[in-house]
Design an enzyme around this catalytic site. Structure first.
Site, mmCIF file in Angstrom:
data_model
loop_
_atom_site.group_PDB
_atom_site.id
_atom_site.type_symbol
_atom_site.label_atom_id
_atom_site.label_comp_id
_atom_site.label_asym_id
_atom_site.label_seq_id
_atom_site.Cartn_x
_atom_site.Cartn_y
_atom_site.Cartn_z
ATOM 1 N N GLY A 102 0.827 -1.198 0.000
ATOM 2 C CA GLY A 102 0.000 0.000 0.000
ATOM 3 C C GLY A 102 0.866 1.255 0.000
ATOM 4 N N CYS A 103 0.232 2.378 -0.302
ATOM 5 C CA CYS A 103 0.971 3.642 -0.427
ATOM 6 C C CYS A 103 1.525 4.096 0.925
ATOM 7 C CB CYS A 103 0.086 4.711 -1.041
ATOM 8 S SG CYS A 103 -1.538 4.872 -0.278
ATOM 9 N N TYR A 104 0.675 4.199 1.933
ATOM 10 C CA TYR A 104 1.154 4.638 3.249
ATOM 11 C C TYR A 104 2.218 3.682 3.799
ATOM 12 C CZ TYR A 104 -2.850 7.933 3.683
ATOM 13 O OH TYR A 104 -3.755 8.945 3.520
#
Lengths: 352, 352, 352, 352
Positions: free
Chosen positions: A154-156
């Protein structure tokens, strides 16, 4: 000969960005694009900016799998495990940009996603890869010339893990693992393509708020990576905020230093990422700026130390759609296929 | 004693802004707010910024009419004619911020809206009022102490008409009436509260495009006003553009000058609007800026002349939600009730 | 072997964008970057996003000329004529992104720029090139393998000329040449890198205004191109507006049709640009959107006809920094050197 | 009879906003505006939005003091102590929106501002007031009908102190005072009116970065307030970020809970602020949004608890120009003069 790739879920924002990057990748050829909502339409009818650039007709999921050696899936939660199963059966390299294969702990998956593992074989075979931290898993796929199921992070979790890894990887962490706070700020593309009240222009513009405070699904994913590096369970506070801009994530990470002599911290980071061309450790006095990595696969990291409170403060910035999604997926593919890691990813972030 | 007012359609953007202004109007008391979608909820549950400020429960349309002396309707096309009829029957002052009562020509209404006049009595009684141009119609309502149906103008038609009126009002227009081009630019709140792909943040932000090119429904409304002033049929080209900002309209109006001596044009405008405190004619060398009127009821106008091509260029700016909607509706109400024209409207536009 | 290029004025916004594109151009090698303000500094000290990507030290103008076969200048008015003279003497290909060589009429140059031609030989040798309209001039440079002085067009003139050329090129224009109105809207990067009150964030953000109404210096440049195509003097009204966004220009062009049968207009445009891969004529019903060309060298054009007023309305959009500056300069270089026209320019505009 | 007020530094952003609010304050009359840079000019020449609204000529500092009963100063660091001295001598109420009188500890002032106390009498008499926390100091001024020197708090310290006060005021803090982290995000108006590279539109727009990481001058001011409440020295980590929006501050505050039973936390806050109409404690499940307080004097606070890590997370939002500057100054004046606390401040935050 070029590698045949397909994108399932090509009309979502992640699929869209992946398409843009893959269309200029020197070693691949896009053989199929699928979309549930727009099957039968031309891609440029869905996105006007692709006029004359991608007039491919969108096909079904199964057709996309059939036609591809490498299959990317850009789907909502719960929809890609089945595709992973098909790819496993057909011995195709599968790269999942969704969240189905990211958590290896079934209980955590149930708790945070409200879903269960259906096909356990898929989860047993899936490898979660942030290339800078898990390159070996990918080179194993490459050398075994085996098929593989790759869970793209995921991005975070990407931004957070890259900010913290050098301080906690190994037997002696440099920070108190009980004090990690991750205050993250993201652009709106992270919320995807579906209109909603929360992403209606006048509701967001000139505003700012946090959301899913300490209950975002990326929390266990961040903890899984950090715990793996530290060799013990790590818990973090993670609070994401929604910025009124299109792209990019800035994470501000706080932790108590265990050793007040942090003079060497910049060298530790530089050394840790010395073979990772996409991570740039900024010079002393420079602060990471989200603008400096947009439209690129870079992750910039700046390091700060508050001597008054003995706290380490780390800023990391990425483009959520590239290093936080499509670019990292290509980076994973490149390594797993034995291609140069930066093939198709050597974009210079524009200054404005 | 304060005048009892009600707002039908209070949860749309126009209703919301009207509520905000009326809550601080010194002469009125808000007796009822209605909403089709949110009936039974508290207003502050729909809009977080109204926490502790408006915890009124939303009621039905009929209850709102019953409880009010002045009824405002903020509804989509086709929904307010019926309410106008009820108010006419009950002798209430009705102010329609929608479009049902704006066009007096039934054929034009059919052609542009695809709807017909159902209750002809309503249309026979409705008066369309831009106060600066039609103040007399309102003072007639005031002096007759009669009920009235007021059609509040659209946002674009307000900005366009104020920019052109002084040049065409009367027997001898100063511009060639066949050459009028209105290039308008509007903020997103004009599109209302309902999310859509077109108003999804990442689709609009950092972008710009025109829409409904030469086919926007405000075209006949603009022509109706200009034709009325000029005493002959006037046709215009009208092209609206959607700006990635929240509020405000800038119209850039072009026309051929009939007389090359336009030295007096600024005086003509100043004189024409000498009793209109909300219209500000800017000094020579100054260009109208949308920022200068936001959050206020002002309309700023700057005047330019291109001697090389003999063209008059007029810029007018308004806040689409105030002078272009809620503020103008209150201005209309004030005059129709014999109150000071600027009651509840004396906001200073903030500099930022 | 790669062609050695140098950029004079590399730290301004135009120079910066040119550098970004040239660094990924397959046929060139950047041999020198010069900057008056930052000579002696590393490029990445001026622009943080170039960290590890361009750590070249900035040199003087003369050193940049000496080291390069192709010299680009990205300078303010009045500063590049002298460099052009030097390049002419040294038989280097010189491409000027400034305005010194754009106007061929000395009187107009005096009138609009307040400057005179100093080195007449330079002006006699300079060719002004929008590749889609003047490709032949460039292929002459290429086939003669001669040196050349290329005046790269301004951003507004590019967008305006591409919108109008097909309608006026040749003996019988399709529009009344006396009725052309160009209403243009541009992002802020067009104003360059120097901070000012007008470009201070809170002054611009959420605002809009026109500037230099009917007196912008790009006016004579637009007229020069249109007059050249039409074979007679053409005058236009040109009004630029400053948008609170970073990049992109949308021009909305209005003109009276000479022939009411405009059914073929789309075919005329398609045919006119059939060899121009960077111009995309949009389908009927689609409106040009600035977002669709950002970060690319494309120019999208949409065509509209207002049958009620017999007006043609043409929208053209470009990225002001690419097709309006750096990209077009590279396109000009490519043709002048016999390279593929799109070398180093095949970027797909991102969707967000 | 209205109170005569004057603003020194009326053309900076803070002075500008103060003027806007005071012009609509029912109990005051603006008698003088001074400006160093624009003395002799009309206010509307400096700010176009004040056309016809404020055509007052700007005067000198001394004239402004002379003409006023209440003097506000909106000046840079180091410039207002002298004015405070003059007002003290002339027995005028002085309200300083600058930073000169905020810190009571001379050593801290030297350390963080690099300046010394010149006129010690001024500092001995100055009272630092966030009305919600220090109302008594103001009512003492009011009841003594004495002159007074009021130090108006900084924007970040206001948001941070209001978020933390209920948890630490008194003998038994509810959080571990060694664990406070304040991650703040502010709009650009906080940086003032002077253009710079950092506030040049294209440099900020669509970007985000922290600045003065753990070394911002508001740090000791925050600590002074918290230490005062807690009765012991409190140190915090404070990191501000610059948002690409005009107005507003969101602070996200993290601290370790001392007691895991935080079920009563919302009641504690509600009770603590029960007489403070401008502080709104949001309901469970609602997250503070900067948009909900813009253009108003409200401070919204939302409360969150991460049971997994035993952390309290508090969000507070204010409009940096109003509750963070001009509005709070008026609130301070109102109380010190015995006026209703919300006189001239009863603005409803617009929804968009």
């Amino acid at each position: 000969m070029k590698i045949k790739v397909g994108i399932i879920g090509a009309t979502g924002y992640t699929g869209n960005e992946l398409l843009r990057l893959l269309m200029r990748h020197p070693k691949v050829e896009i053989n199929a694009l699928s979309s549930h909502s727009f099957e039968g339409k031309m891609y440029s009818e869905v996105y006007q900016n692709y006029t004359q650039l991608c007039e491919t007709v969108l096909v079904s999921e199964d057709e996309a799998i059939e036609k591809s050696e490498v299959v990317f899936a850009c789907l909502s939660s719960g929809l890609s495990e089945k595709i992973a199963g098909k790819c496993l059966g057909k011995k195709k390299l599968f790269i999942d940009l969704g969240s189905d294969l990211r958590l290896s702990d079934r209980e955590e998956y149930k708790q945070w996603y409200g879903l269960d593992f259906i096909n356990e074989q898929v989860h047993a075979n899936a490898v979660y890869c942030i290339p800078e931290l898990n390159r070996r898993k990918l080179t194993e796929i490459a050398s075994a010339k085996t098929t593989g199921l790759i869970a793209n992070p995921g991005c975070y979790p990407t931004a957070a893990a890259l900010a913290l890894a050098p301080l906690i990887d190994g037997a002696t962490p440099m920070i108190d693992l009980n004090t990690i706070i991750i205050d993250a700020k993201s652009g709106v593309t992270g919320a995807g393509r579906t209109p909603s009240s929360a992403t209606h222009f006048p509701e967001l513009n000139e505003g700012l708020s946090a959301y899913k405070v300490a209950e975002h699904r990326h929390t266990p994913e961040i903890e899984q990576t950090l715990s793996g590096l530290a060799g013990r369970k790590v818990r973090v506070v993670f609070v994401p905020h929604l910025l009124p801009i299109n792209r990019g994530i800035l994470t501000t990470v706080y932790a108590n230093a265990l050793d007040t002599d942090l003079s060497g911290i910049r060298n530790i980071f530089a050394d840790y990422y010395k073979n990772s061309g996409f991570v740039r450790i900024l010079k002393s006095g420079v602060t990471a700026n989200l603008k400096s990595v947009k439209y690129s696969n870079y992750c910039d990291i700046s390091l700060h130390f508050d001597v008054r409170t003995n706290r380490v403060i780390i800023m990391s910035v990425i483009d959520n759609m590239i290093k936080g999604a499509a670019g990292q997926a290509i980076q994973n593919m490149n390594i797993a296929l034995g291609l140069p890691e930066n093939a198709g990813l050597d974009y210079i972030p524009p200054s404005f």
